[in-house]
Design a protein around this motif. Structure first.
Motif, PDB file in Angstrom:
ATOM      1  N   ILE A   1       0.857  -1.184   0.000  1.00  0.00           N
ATOM      2  CA  ILE A   1       0.000   0.000   0.000  1.00  0.00           C
ATOM      3  C   ILE A   1       0.891   1.231   0.000  1.00  0.00           C
ATOM      4  O   ILE A   1       2.097   1.141   0.280  1.00  0.00           O
ATOM      5  N   GLY A   2       0.308   2.391  -0.302  1.00  0.00           N
ATOM      6  CA  GLY A   2       1.073   3.628  -0.333  1.00  0.00           C
ATOM      7  C   GLY A   2       1.469   4.116   1.048  1.00  0.00           C
ATOM      8  O   GLY A   2       0.939   3.654   2.073  1.00  0.00           O
TER       9      GLY A   2
ATOM     10  N   VAL B   1       0.683   4.819   6.922  1.00  0.00           N
ATOM     11  CA  VAL B   1       0.765   5.637   8.134  1.00  0.00           C
ATOM     12  C   VAL B   1      -0.598   5.711   8.813  1.00  0.00           C
ATOM     13  O   VAL B   1      -0.705   5.576  10.049  1.00  0.00           O
ATOM     14  N   GLN B   2      -1.658   5.916   8.035  1.00  0.00           N
ATOM     15  CA  GLN B   2      -2.995   6.001   8.626  1.00  0.00           C
ATOM     16  C   GLN B   2      -3.379   4.698   9.317  1.00  0.00           C
ATOM     17  O   GLN B   2      -3.926   4.702  10.434  1.00  0.00           O
ATOM     18  N   LEU B   3      -3.079   3.555   8.702  1.00  0.00           N
ATOM     19  CA  LEU B   3      -3.440   2.270   9.314  1.00  0.00           C
ATOM     20  C   LEU B   3      -2.641   2.015  10.585  1.00  0.00           C
ATOM     21  O   LEU B   3      -3.173   1.471  11.563  1.00  0.00           O
ATOM     22  N   LEU B   4      -1.366   2.407  10.595  1.00  0.00           N
ATOM     23  CA  LEU B   4      -0.598   2.266  11.828  1.00  0.00           C
ATOM     24  C   LEU B   4      -1.192   3.114  12.944  1.00  0.00           C
ATOM     25  O   LEU B   4      -1.274   2.695  14.102  1.00  0.00           O
TER      26      LEU B   4
ATOM     27  N   VAL C   1      -3.558  -5.987  10.960  1.00  0.00           N
ATOM     28  CA  VAL C   1      -2.201  -6.302  11.404  1.00  0.00           C
ATOM     29  C   VAL C   1      -1.543  -7.292  10.444  1.00  0.00           C
ATOM     30  O   VAL C   1      -0.395  -7.110  10.017  1.00  0.00           O
ATOM     31  N   ASN C   2      -2.276  -8.336  10.086  1.00  0.00           N
ATOM     32  CA  ASN C   2      -1.707  -9.352   9.201  1.00  0.00           C
ATOM     33  C   ASN C   2      -1.380  -8.782   7.828  1.00  0.00           C
ATOM     34  O   ASN C   2      -0.354  -9.116   7.229  1.00  0.00           O
ATOM     35  N   SER C   3      -2.250  -7.926   7.326  1.00  0.00           N
ATOM     36  CA  SER C   3      -1.998  -7.358   6.002  1.00  0.00           C
ATOM     37  C   SER C   3      -0.818  -6.389   6.031  1.00  0.00           C
ATOM     38  O   SER C   3      -0.040  -6.318   5.081  1.00  0.00           O
TER      39      SER C   3
END
Length: 294
Positions: free
Chosen positions: A54-55, A60-63, A123-125
């Motif tokens: 992913i970009g 950053v947003q997912l973290l 998390v897995n992705s």
């Protein structure tokens, strides 16, 4: 590309991922990240997307959202608005929409009764490629022998699939808030009875514990008093997230133990948690891994 070149490339990306992890509140951009890795700024975004999947902005947003979910579930003292601001959202409504999109619940609903399956999916992705490429590297000289003192503990046993550990942890934290002792004055331990990679889910067993000075009062949480016995232990410090702590455990069993001439004692391997996420970035987590010896 040969193996040495691949490893150098992976290490450059690991520096980027660690930098993002420790600078989440600063909204790291492409310019800064490309400099960390010594990559061309022109190509960096494409390289990152191909490597991570992913970009940069979405990563950053997912973290941030993953950290926010842990703060909501495990840190009741933090207000939802504070969690939203820390995740980079100036308006709670915007945070709520983004959170619901990824976790299927509002932040308030997640705090009350988390549905962990979407969280595990994220998390897995995020870390599938990292797990496939990055390993912990330890040397024998990093292992020390320590005389561990007998330590009474209050422990809650998790039984069942490892994916349910977060909910068991929430129960233990609730007990700790009500009865103490506070993490400020009490050490946190885990008793590692089984390897999740080789144990059937229904047989998996894991202890979440805190050191105590006296007895553990009867309670409805399932927390009981036990003792980590005194004795010699081989100790290896694991730096970073739990998703690759198995590499540190395997190093002790597979490499250090056969070469040491030591024999094991009849007590499970255990962890002493020194710095924990979400209180610190994942890359700065510290865990001492104890292997009991005769």
């Amino acid at each position: 590309m040969n193996d040495a070149a691949r490893q150098r490339y992976r290490l450059r990306f690991q520096r980027v991922l660690d930098y993002i992890d420790t600078h989440l509140d600063e909204n790291p951009g492409v310019d800064a990240l490309s400099r960390v890795a010594h990559f061309s700024r022109f190509h960096f975004h494409r390289q990152f997307s191909e490597y991570v999947g992913i970009g940069v902005g979405r990563y950053v947003q997912l973290l941030r959202l993953r950290r926010a979910a842990c703060q909501l579930a495990f840190r009741e003292d933090l207000r939802v608005t504070d969690v939203a601001l820390a995740a980079g959202f100036e308006r709670p409504e915007t945070f709520s929409r983004a959170f619901r999109k990824w976790f299927g619940q509002s932040p308030v609903a997640f705090r009350k009764a988390p549905a962990w399956e979407p969280w595990h999916g994220i998390v897995n992705s995020l870390y599938r490629k990292e797990n496939a490429s990055m390993k912990q590297h330890h040397g024998d000289n990093e292992v020390r022998i320590e005389a561990f003192r007998e330590t009474p503990i209050a422990v809650l046993e998790h039984r069942g699939a490892p994916e349910g550990l977060n909910e068991t942890l929430r129960i233990f934290i609730a007990w700790r808030r009500r009865f103490g002792p506070s993490p400020r004055v009490s050490d946190t331990y885990n008793l590692v009875y089984h390897d999740p990679a080789t144990t059937p889910a229904e047989e998996y067993r894991f202890g979440i514990a805190a050191s105590v000075d006296g007895d553990v009062a009867d309670n409805d949480y399932g927390v009981v008093r036990q003792v980590i016995p005194a004795g010699r232990c081989a100790v290896l410090r694991h730096v970073g997230p739990d998703r690759n702590i198995g590499e540190s455990v395997r190093m002790l069993y597979r490499e250090w133990l056969p070469a040491s001439g030591e024999e094991l004692r009849d007590f499970p391997i255990f962890f002493h948690r020194i710095k924990l996420f979400p209180d610190v970035p994942e890359s700065e987590m510290l865990t001492d891994v104890y292997l009991p010896l005769q």
